[in-house]
Design a protein around this motif. Structure first.
Motif, PDB file in Angstrom:
ATOM      1  N   LYS A  98       0.861  -1.183   0.000  1.00 13.88           N
ATOM      2  CA  LYS A  98       0.000   0.000   0.000  1.00 13.88           C
ATOM      3  C   LYS A  98       0.892   1.225   0.000  1.00 13.88           C
ATOM      4  O   LYS A  98       1.826   1.324   0.791  1.00 13.88           O
ATOM      5  CB  LYS A  98      -0.892  -0.011   1.248  1.00 13.88           C
ATOM      6  CG  LYS A  98      -1.770   1.207   1.416  1.00 13.88           C
ATOM      7  CD  LYS A  98      -2.630   1.108   2.670  1.00 13.88           C
ATOM      8  CE  LYS A  98      -1.802   1.395   3.887  1.00 13.88           C
ATOM      9  NZ  LYS A  98      -2.582   1.679   5.095  1.00 13.88           N
ATOM     10  N   SER A  99       0.626   2.157  -0.918  1.00 13.03           N
ATOM     11  CA  SER A  99       1.350   3.423  -0.922  1.00 13.03           C
ATOM     12  C   SER A  99       0.359   4.539  -1.205  1.00 13.03           C
ATOM     13  O   SER A  99      -0.652   4.341  -1.876  1.00 13.03           O
ATOM     14  CB  SER A  99       2.470   3.425  -1.962  1.00 13.03           C
ATOM     15  OG  SER A  99       1.935   3.368  -3.269  1.00 13.03           O
ATOM     16  N   VAL A 100       0.658   5.715  -0.677  1.00  9.16           N
ATOM     17  CA  VAL A 100      -0.218   6.875  -0.893  1.00  9.16           C
ATOM     18  C   VAL A 100       0.649   8.096  -1.175  1.00  9.16           C
ATOM     19  O   VAL A 100       1.711   8.268  -0.565  1.00  9.16           O
ATOM     20  CB  VAL A 100      -1.175   7.096   0.308  1.00  9.16           C
ATOM     21  CG1 VAL A 100      -0.420   7.424   1.574  1.00  9.16           C
ATOM     22  CG2 VAL A 100      -2.214   8.141   0.014  1.00  9.16           C
ATOM     23  N   THR A 101       0.214   8.885  -2.161  1.00 13.72           N
ATOM     24  CA  THR A 101       0.946  10.092  -2.533  1.00 13.72           C
ATOM     25  C   THR A 101      -0.050  11.217  -2.799  1.00 13.72           C
ATOM     26  O   THR A 101      -1.238  10.978  -3.029  1.00 13.72           O
ATOM     27  CB  THR A 101       1.788   9.879  -3.810  1.00 13.72           C
ATOM     28  OG1 THR A 101       0.921   9.493  -4.883  1.00 13.72           O
ATOM     29  CG2 THR A 101       2.858   8.821  -3.598  1.00 13.72           C
ATOM     30  N   SER A 102       0.465  12.438  -2.778  1.00 14.35           N
ATOM     31  CA  SER A 102      -0.319  13.585  -3.216  1.00 14.35           C
ATOM     32  C   SER A 102       0.541  14.370  -4.189  1.00 14.35           C
ATOM     33  O   SER A 102       1.738  14.556  -3.980  1.00 14.35           O
ATOM     34  CB  SER A 102      -0.746  14.457  -2.038  1.00 14.35           C
ATOM     35  OG  SER A 102       0.374  14.981  -1.367  1.00 14.35           O
ATOM     36  N   SER A 103      -0.089  14.769  -5.283  1.00 10.82           N
ATOM     37  CA  SER A 103       0.610  15.532  -6.305  1.00 10.82           C
ATOM     38  C   SER A 103      -0.380  16.478  -6.963  1.00 10.82           C
ATOM     39  O   SER A 103      -1.468  16.053  -7.372  1.00 10.82           O
ATOM     40  CB  SER A 103       1.206  14.580  -7.347  1.00 10.82           C
ATOM     41  OG  SER A 103       1.821  15.307  -8.384  1.00 10.82           O
ATOM     42  N   LYS A 104      -0.008  17.740  -7.032  1.00 12.27           N
ATOM     43  CA  LYS A 104      -0.889  18.773  -7.580  1.00 12.27           C
ATOM     44  C   LYS A 104      -2.223  18.738  -6.847  1.00 12.27           C
ATOM     45  O   LYS A 104      -2.258  18.940  -5.655  1.00 12.27           O
ATOM     46  CB  LYS A 104      -1.022  18.631  -9.088  1.00 12.27           C
ATOM     47  CG  LYS A 104       0.303  18.765  -9.817  1.00 12.27           C
ATOM     48  CD  LYS A 104       0.150  18.647 -11.303  1.00 12.27           C
ATOM     49  CE  LYS A 104       1.528  18.754 -11.953  1.00 12.27           C
ATOM     50  NZ  LYS A 104       1.466  18.570 -13.378  1.00 12.27           N
ATOM     51  N   ASN A 105      -3.322  18.432  -7.538  1.00 11.63           N
ATOM     52  CA  ASN A 105      -4.642  18.437  -6.906  1.00 11.63           C
ATOM     53  C   ASN A 105      -5.205  17.026  -6.750  1.00 11.63           C
ATOM     54  O   ASN A 105      -6.409  16.843  -6.651  1.00 11.63           O
ATOM     55  CB  ASN A 105      -5.613  19.298  -7.726  1.00 11.63           C
ATOM     56  CG  ASN A 105      -5.897  18.703  -9.089  1.00 11.63           C
ATOM     57  OD1 ASN A 105      -5.047  18.046  -9.677  1.00 11.63           O
ATOM     58  ND2 ASN A 105      -7.088  18.938  -9.601  1.00 11.63           N
ATOM     59  N   ILE A 106      -4.320  16.015  -6.673  1.00  7.50           N
ATOM     60  CA  ILE A 106      -4.752  14.614  -6.650  1.00  7.50           C
ATOM     61  C   ILE A 106      -4.136  13.866  -5.473  1.00  7.50           C
ATOM     62  O   ILE A 106      -2.928  13.928  -5.238  1.00  7.50           O
ATOM     63  CB  ILE A 106      -4.353  13.902  -7.955  1.00  7.50           C
ATOM     64  CG1 ILE A 106      -5.022  14.581  -9.156  1.00  7.50           C
ATOM     65  CG2 ILE A 106      -4.722  12.424  -7.908  1.00  7.50           C
ATOM     66  CD1 ILE A 106      -4.535  14.091 -10.499  1.00  7.50           C
ATOM     67  N   ALA A 107      -4.991  13.134  -4.744  1.00  9.93           N
ATOM     68  CA  ALA A 107      -4.536  12.154  -3.751  1.00  9.93           C
ATOM     69  C   ALA A 107      -4.598  10.801  -4.454  1.00  9.93           C
ATOM     70  O   ALA A 107      -5.579  10.494  -5.141  1.00  9.93           O
ATOM     71  CB  ALA A 107      -5.442  12.163  -2.534  1.00  9.93           C
ATOM     72  N   ARG A 108      -3.562   9.983  -4.303  1.00 12.22           N
ATOM     73  CA  ARG A 108      -3.497   8.710  -5.025  1.00 12.22           C
ATOM     74  C   ARG A 108      -3.036   7.592  -4.094  1.00 12.22           C
ATOM     75  O   ARG A 108      -2.090   7.776  -3.336  1.00 12.22           O
ATOM     76  CB  ARG A 108      -2.538   8.826  -6.206  1.00 12.22           C
ATOM     77  CG  ARG A 108      -2.321   7.537  -6.974  1.00 12.22           C
ATOM     78  CD  ARG A 108      -1.453   7.724  -8.214  1.00 12.22           C
ATOM     79  NE  ARG A 108      -2.278   8.320  -9.267  1.00 12.22           N
ATOM     80  CZ  ARG A 108      -2.108   9.526  -9.779  1.00 12.22           C
ATOM     81  NH1 ARG A 108      -1.132  10.296  -9.363  1.00 12.22           N
ATOM     82  NH2 ARG A 108      -2.903   9.981 -10.727  1.00 12.22           N
ATOM     83  N   ALA A 109      -3.722   6.455  -4.175  1.00  9.15           N
ATOM     84  CA  ALA A 109      -3.321   5.261  -3.420  1.00  9.15           C
ATOM     85  C   ALA A 109      -3.140   4.109  -4.389  1.00  9.15           C
ATOM     86  O   ALA A 109      -3.936   3.939  -5.324  1.00  9.15           O
ATOM     87  CB  ALA A 109      -4.376   4.903  -2.377  1.00  9.15           C
ATOM     88  N   LYS A 110      -2.095   3.335  -4.162  1.00  6.93           N
ATOM     89  CA  LYS A 110      -1.863   2.104  -4.924  1.00  6.93           C
ATOM     90  C   LYS A 110      -1.845   0.963  -3.916  1.00  6.93           C
ATOM     91  O   LYS A 110      -1.046   0.974  -2.980  1.00  6.93           O
ATOM     92  CB  LYS A 110      -0.543   2.172  -5.685  1.00  6.93           C
ATOM     93  CG  LYS A 110      -0.537   3.215  -6.777  1.00  6.93           C
ATOM     94  CD  LYS A 110       0.785   3.237  -7.520  1.00  6.93           C
ATOM     95  CE  LYS A 110       0.764   4.297  -8.592  1.00  6.93           C
ATOM     96  NZ  LYS A 110       2.022   4.350  -9.351  1.00  6.93           N
ATOM     97  N   ILE A 111      -2.746   0.008  -4.118  1.00  2.87           N
ATOM     98  CA  ILE A 111      -2.918  -1.090  -3.176  1.00  2.87           C
ATOM     99  C   ILE A 111      -2.836  -2.402  -3.936  1.00  2.87           C
ATOM    100  O   ILE A 111      -3.416  -2.530  -5.021  1.00  2.87           O
ATOM    101  CB  ILE A 111      -4.292  -1.003  -2.459  1.00  2.87           C
ATOM    102  CG1 ILE A 111      -4.407   0.297  -1.657  1.00  2.87           C
ATOM    103  CG2 ILE A 111      -4.528  -2.186  -1.559  1.00  2.87           C
ATOM    104  CD1 ILE A 111      -5.196   1.337  -2.337  1.00  2.87           C
TER     105      ILE A 111
END
Length: 136
Positions: A98-111
């Motif tokens: 599980k990883s989570v990032t924020s970039s510009k106007n987006i929150a993103r999770a990869k599971i």
């Protein structure tokens, strides 16, 4: 299987219901808070996108919660914080990564989920906020 009535109720709540690889996937975005910074034109919004996976016989396998805090002012927006959690985890499944990032106007999770005695199921989930505070 999930009933027509249950699908209709999910739809009324604003959920998107999909069928993916033999699973029923229900997705819903909830706005959890709004605020305006004192002496500023920026507004802030915290929201959660919830993605629940069910078997075709309507057994809940897990739920992914992606949360993001956003600032927006009518001309731009940005994601200032992102987090991700897994709940309702069925005993036949585990979280492989599980990883989570924020970039510009987006929150993103990869599971990536792992089924005991089976394979892996990977999912990327995004939550975005536009310059006017609209979530998607």
């Amino acid at each position: 299987a999930i009933t027509y009535r249950e699908l209709r109720e999910l739809s009324y709540m604003g959920a998107t219901v999909l069928h993916e690889d033999g699973y029923i996937v229900a997705e819903i975005i909830t706005n959890t808070s709004n605020s305006i910074a004192p002496h500023s034109v920026s507004k802030f919004k915290t929201a959660t996108k919830k993605l629940s996976y069910y078997t075709s016989s309507n057994k809940l396998l897990w739920t992914i919660h992606l949360s993001g805090t956003f600032s927006y002012n009518g001309s731009s927006s940005s994601c200032t914080k992102a987090s991700c959690s897994i709940s309702n985890l069925n005993s036949n499944w585990s979280v492989k990564s599980k990883s989570v990032t924020s970039s510009k106007n987006i929150a993103r999770a990869k599971i990536t989920m792992h089924q005991k005695g089976g394979g892996n199921l990977s999912k990327e989930l995004t939550l975005a906020c536009d310059k006017n505070g609209k979530l998607k």
